[in-house]
Every structure is written in C-alpha cells, then in structure tokens.
Scaffold this motif. Structure first.
Motif, mmCIF file in Angstrom:
data_model
loop_
_atom_site.group_PDB
_atom_site.id
_atom_site.type_symbol
_atom_site.label_atom_id
_atom_site.label_comp_id
_atom_site.label_asym_id
_atom_site.label_seq_id
_atom_site.Cartn_x
_atom_site.Cartn_y
_atom_site.Cartn_z
ATOM 1 N N ALA A 184 0.837 -1.198 0.000
ATOM 2 C CA ALA A 184 0.000 0.000 0.000
ATOM 3 C C ALA A 184 0.870 1.244 0.000
ATOM 4 N N MET A 185 1.927 1.228 0.816
ATOM 5 C CA MET A 185 2.789 2.405 0.912
ATOM 6 C C MET A 185 3.568 2.614 -0.379
ATOM 7 N N TYR A 187 2.578 1.744 -3.298
ATOM 8 C CA TYR A 187 1.630 2.267 -4.277
ATOM 9 C C TYR A 187 1.345 3.739 -4.006
ATOM 10 N N GLY A 188 1.203 4.089 -2.723
ATOM 11 C CA GLY A 188 0.960 5.483 -2.388
ATOM 12 C C GLY A 188 2.109 6.376 -2.839
ATOM 13 N N VAL A 193 2.478 -0.934 -9.025
ATOM 14 C CA VAL A 193 2.960 -2.103 -8.297
ATOM 15 C C VAL A 193 3.707 -3.065 -9.222
#
Lengths: 545, 173
Positions: A184-185, A187-188, A193
């Motif tokens: 998630a991080m 991707y943020g 990905v």
C-alpha cells in the motif's frame, strides 16, 4: 510465439490438477496418477523454460493482453526458471514419497485424500511467487502457498499439530499484513505495483521514504525467510507436521522468502544502503541457528535449526551485492532446497525404521539398514560442506566473494561461515554417531521397534528369515519412499557433478539481476531508459550487457 | 476534496486494537486481532488511492484527474477474500483446539520445555569416564588419573550412579 509464452502454465497446471484431484477425492489411485502426472508435466515445461533462457535473455509474458504498467506480467529469467525447476523437481519427489507413505500405511480416508489438492495448490503458489513480475501478484502467490501450507501443517488435526499450526498461522498472517502494508505504501509513493516500473520510479523518491519502504519489505520477507531475529517460529512449528510436509516446507517456503529478498535488493532497491544491517543479520542467523541445532536431540528439530542457520549463507551472498556473491547465493539456494528436503525425507524413513526421530531413542541403524545410513550420510556431509559436495562449492563461492569484498564485516562473515559449517558438521556427526553407529541397546531409551528386530529374526529361523525380513522391509521402508529419497539424493550429487555449468548459469543470472537492464527492457519495452544505480554501489558487473 | 481524516483515525484505532489483541493468549482474541489488522490495512490501501473522485466509468466530459483510482479497490477486494479464507481456517483451528484441550488458549511446546529442562551434562559426551559403547571393549580404562576395570567404569555411568542425573530424558528437576 515461443516456449516462454507458456510460462503461466506453470501456475495453471497445478491448479487444474488441484481441481481434478478434488473431484477424484474418492478414487485415491486416479488421484495419485493425476497429481503425479500433472506435476511431471509442469516440471517438463519448466525445464524447457530454463533451457530457453539458459544462455541469457529475459522474457516477460503479459497476462490477458494488458500492457505492463497496468496489467500483470510474469517474468522468466535465469534465476526464476532455475528456482522453478529445482522447486518442481523437489516437490515431485516429495509427492511420490507421500503417496508411498499413504499406500504403505493403507489410510484411504479423509485427511489424506485432501492432501493431493492442497499440495498442488501449494506448488502453484510457489510457482506464482517465482514467476511474478508484479508486487501484488507476488503477495497473492505468497497467500496461495501460505493458505495451502496452513492446511498441510495441521493435516489430521492432532493436538501437537494444532498447537504448532496456531503459531505458524498467526506469524504468517502478521508477516502477510506487513507485506500488504508495504505494498500500500509503495503504491501510495509511486502509483504502481509492477516491479519493473517500480525499479524506474523508486529511485526518484527521497532517501527517507525509500529506506522506509525498503526496510518494511525486507522485514516482511525476513519473517517468511526466517532470518535471525524473525526466525523463532520456524523450529517451533515445522517438526510436528508429517514428514513429507515438513520436507517440502523446509525446502521451498523459506526459499520463496529468500527469492523475494533477492528481487527486492537487486531490482527495487539496488545499491548498498542496507547491506551492513543485512550482513549482521546474516552472521547472527548463521551462528544463533546452528547453536540452537546443537542443543536438540530430535532430528527434525535439529534439521529445522540448521535450516534457519543456512538461510544466513544466502543472505550473506545477497548482502555483498557483487556478481560473485549473488551468483554464489543463487547456487546455494538451489543446493540447499535439494539437500534440506532430502534430509527431512530421510528423517521420515529413520522415524519409520527406528520408531522415533529422537537420537536418545535410536541406535545401530547403520547395521540394521545400510541403505538408510548411506541416504543420510551423503546429504548430511553435503549440508556440512565437506568437499567435494555442492555445499562445499557454494560455501567456497561465498567465501571468495567475501574476501574479494575485503571489508572487516565481510571477513567476520567469512569466519562466521566457516565456524557455522564446522558446527553443522558437529551436529550432523552427533546424529550419525548416535542414531547410526552405536548399538541399539546403548541408546538411553531404545525404541521398541529398534530392539524388536534381532529377536524376531532369530525366532523365525533360517527358512522364514528371508520372507520375514522382506515383509518387515516392505512395511518399514516402502520402495516408493526409499526410491524418491534416493532420487533426491542423486539430484543433490548431480548438483555437485554439474556444478561448473550451474555456476556459469548463476553467474549470468547474477550479472543480469545486478544490471537490471534485461529485466526492465523485457517488461517495459526495449527503449526504456534504465536509471543508474543511485548510491556508489559495489556492483562491479564488468561483463554486463 | 480533502483527505478523509475520519478514515485515517479509524485506521489508527483498528491497528492499535489489533496489535493489542494478537498479543493476548486467548485464541479467539488473537483471531479478532488479525481481523482488525486486515481491515485496518484495507483502509490504508484505500487511502493510498488519493482523494475521493467519480466512478471510473469513461465519459468524454470528465477530466482524467476527476476519476477515482480503481486499482486500490481491486487490491482491497483481493485482500478481503484472502483474509476471509484465513479467518475461516482460524475458526476451524480454534474449534479443534477447544475439542481437543477444552481450552481457548495457545499452549506451550512440550519439546521446547524438555530442551529447556535438560541438564547441560550429557553422560555420553561429557562424562569424565566415557561410557563403553564399542563392540570391542577395553579391559581397563584410564580416567581421572586412575586406572580401573572397564566394567566398573561403565557401572559408574549407569543412570542412578553419582555421575549421571536420574533421567537423561530431562524429567528430573
């Protein structure tokens, strides 16, 4: 259209097999035929893939026609295809061993019939993790293999297995959550990905963010690979599972973690920003692991500790981030998968023949079953790194790379590696002396199975002796189980004999991985500009393409 | 459009409660903790998608920046399915533990306790007079500066003699 386009079949075939064996759950013979047949087919396909990329060249397969930054890719390069071949060969041998065990014990009922589908799903998960060119797909691969491994770990649902299974499940789920948080991080921070795209974009982030993402991914993979401070769960949970299950876990699951670490270090975060902590972790893994092994009297637990300890060698090779170090690490992973699995399979046979896996209860196996002794001795010496076996060659490669690097820490690791190797020899020799060499009656608490033999042979007299021995041999050491173990031991020896070409392959694989260009070009297109490795890296890839 | 602070606070609270619960010894609480962690992570993935926007259905009138990012939602969907499977499996295991032990608690490893309790003295490795285990016994053994018959030396190493703790199995404390 070449053979590499069929790479996704390495995942699809086992899943198909799982579905078929699930349908055939009441027909154990058909189930065995389907699972062994499909796994052999997968192995054949993977051998063709390896042959295709043997001399170089990385191939990316886009799934469903979605192009890389958006769609999921599968990447076949030398490292991933070598891992595929070794892992499938090992899982095939274990599958044959497991069916042999099932047939010998004559249990056709529920828990064993669920074994085949679950096992094939495990293999599919491992293949998916090795092939994945996408961080989230890697996570999915991990989850497939972990969920299958939860079922296999608690097969039969006995008290000790449930107890060990709980620890294993909770630790694995926590590591998966960590991995998911890291994704998630990532991707943020970057908005993608796909690993090749990440390789381009992660370099643009500021150092703090990069280090945070790097550490989080390494911790998540470190738990799966059982690197020292995160390795406590492994010796606790592995030994209670059935012998073939422990064997395949020991061979494959931690190596998938190591594989993910290698990809993280070489593709996503090249350079040497975390090499020092990794080296210290490697040293501690080697030494603490093997000291744990020396305290054990149960062979399975002892082997679990040596498994943790030898993960340290692979992390050591990875942390040097030089072609020589990485190449030796790649070779060592292939060697260790084979050897560790065959040792666990032999321990399964020892447990059948001697009635126990505790060295306090065993003795005289060398005389009772010379074949079993030979099957233990060869991989045992191989694990300890005695020349001329592949364990020795892999360790020499690591030592050479360490001395080439020449930093004080690298020298400390070389010394640590030698000490660990000697302590492994001590641990293996202890098992050998107690379980194989001394007389059965000298065991502290000899197992009844062990002592029953001579009396029974004498009682049956001259005429009945041979038949009695044959029936005993058939139940204690079924031919399929011995045969598959023998096959793996021979594969281990073959790694020694063909070490030259294999080292050539691992050299090219290491070269390509540190260069990054072949991988990124294969996924993102030939005209992508590959950014240089950020900090002053010790790559030294002189022969890069 | 702004960051949804409420979602972030909920995420933080879920993580805190989840970590607290998985450190408990009761299995049901551990399971609840794992579920909270998984859901907190789903919220985190949602947050990485950026600001809330329009549904990603293509229309000529909408600018590219006004759409919502659909990828995190696909990731969340996958992760929900996976955590569902794990939760179901954990429930099965917890029920089995209850059937077997009538206790909803994680139990200690027997072998671990055994190794921890085993005395560091090992008769075969550490005894001053080595126990005779070969098939060709010597007539006499020299140890500790004195020479004595092998049979007598071996007798001193039998369990129960002064040199050996009562049970090598580690039962004695």
């Amino acid at each position: 259209m070449n053979i590499a386009s069929f790479a996704p079949l390495a995942v699809v075939l086992p899943i198909l097999g799982a579905a078929l064996t699930f349908l055939l759950i009441r027909h154990s013979r058909a189930q065995r035929a389907v699972s062994i047949g499909l796994l052999s087919l997968t192995l054949l396909l993977e051998c063709l893939l390896l042959a295709h990329v043997w001399d170089g060249g990385t191939v990316a397969v886009t799934i469903g026609g979605w192009l890389p930054p958006w769609g999921i890719v599968m990447v076949v390069d030398q490292f991933s295809s070598l891992m595929l071949v070794v892992s499938s060969a090992v899982s095939l041998a274990v599958l044959v061993y497991a069916t042999g065990q099932g047939m010998a014990d004559g249990d056709h009922d529920a828990p064993v019939s669920i074994f085949h589908p679950t096992y094939l799903i495990l293999v599919a998960g491992v293949s998916n993790a090795f092939l994945s060119g996408d961080l989230f797909n890697l996570y999915v691969g991990f989850e497939i293999l972990l969920t299958a491994s939860y079922v296999l770990m608690t097969l039969g649902g006995t008290g000790p297995r449930i107890r060990a299974g709980v620890t294993y499940v909770v630790v694995s789920v926590v590591s998966s959550v960590l991995f998911l948080i890291s994704i998630a991080m990532v991707y943020g921070a970057t908005g993608t990905v796909t690993m090749a795209d990440l390789a381009l974009k992660l370099g643009e982030l500021d150092t703090g963010t990069r280090t945070l993402l790097h550490v989080m991914l390494l911790v998540a993979f470190g738990i799966k690979a059982a690197v020292f401070p995160l390795s406590f769960w492994l010796p606790d949970s592995y030994p209670t599972a059935p012998a073939p299950v422990t064997a395949v876990f020991a061979g494959l699951l931690t190596k998938v973690g190591v594989y993910a670490m290698v990809r993280t270090e070489t593709l996503l975060f090249p350079g040497d920003s975390l090499n020092t902590p990794l080296m210290i972790a490697a040293l501690l893994t080697m030494v603490v692991g093997i000291l744990g092994a020396l305290a054990q009297s149960d062979i399975k637990r002892l082997l679990s500790f040596t498994l943790v300890s030898h993960i340290g060698y692979m992390v050591f090779g990875l942390a040097m981030s030089s072609v020589a170090g990485l190449s030796a690490a790649v070779f060592y992973v292939a060697h260790h998968i084979t050897i560790q699995t065959s040792l666990f399979l032999v321990t399964g046979l020892v447990e059948r023949r001697g009635g126990s896996s505790s060295v306090d209860r065993l003795g005289g196996l060398a005389k009772l079953s010379p074949l079993l002794a030979l099957l233990f001795f060869i991989p045992g010496m191989n694990l300890a790194g005695i020349p001329p076996f592949s364990g020795f060659l892999g360790k020499v490669g690591l030592m050479q790379a360490g001395i080439e690097l020449g930093t004080p820490l690298a020298y400390a690791l070389v010394v640590g590696g030698v000490v660990t190797s000697l302590l492994t020899l001590l641990a293996v020799a202890r098992v050998w002396n107690r379980a194989f060499w001394r007389r059965p009656s000298d065991a502290e608490h000899p197992d009844p199975v062990l002592l029953a033999v001579p009396e029974e042979d004498e009682a049956s007299g001259r005429g009945g002796l041979l038949t009695a021995q044959r029936t005993r041999a058939a139940t204690l050491m079924p031919r399929t189980m011995v045969g598959s173990t023998l096959g793996l031991v021979v594969l281990g020896v073959a790694l020694t004999v063909f070490a030259g070409p294999l080292f050539g392959l691992s050299d090219r694989a290491a070269d390509d991985m540190l260069d990054r260009t072949p991988y990124i070009h294969a996924v993102m297109g030939e005209d992508t500009v590959v950014p240089p490795v950020l900090p002053a890296a010790v790559t030294g890839n002189g022969g890069g393409q | 459009m702004s960051v949804n602070l409420a979602l972030l606070i909920v995420m933080g609270a879920l993580y805190a409660c989840g970590i607290y619960l998985i450190l408990e010894r009761s299995l049901t609480r551990v399971l609840l903790g794992l579920m909270l962690l998984a859901n907190a992570t789903n919220l985190l993935i949602l947050a990485t998608g950026g600001y809330a926007g329009l549904a990603p259905l293509y229309s000529k009138d909408i600018g590219a920046g006004d759409y919502n990012d659909p990828l995190p939602q696909a990731l969340i969907l996958t992760s929900i399915v996976i955590s569902f499977a794990v939760t179901a499996f954990m429930l099965g295991i917890i029920y089995r533990t209850w059937v077997l032990a009538r206790r909803d608690e994680i139990q200690d490893d027997v072998e671990d306790l055994r190794v921890a309790e085993t005395p560091s003295f090992d008769a075969e490795d550490d005894a001053e007079i080595p126990a005779e285990t070969s098939e060709f016994p010597l007539a006499t053994v020299t140890a500790g500066g004195r020479e004595l018959p092998a049979g007598q030396a071996a007798a001193e190493e039998k369990p129960g003699s002064n040199n050996v703790p009562p049970s090598p199995e580690g039962g004695g404390k």
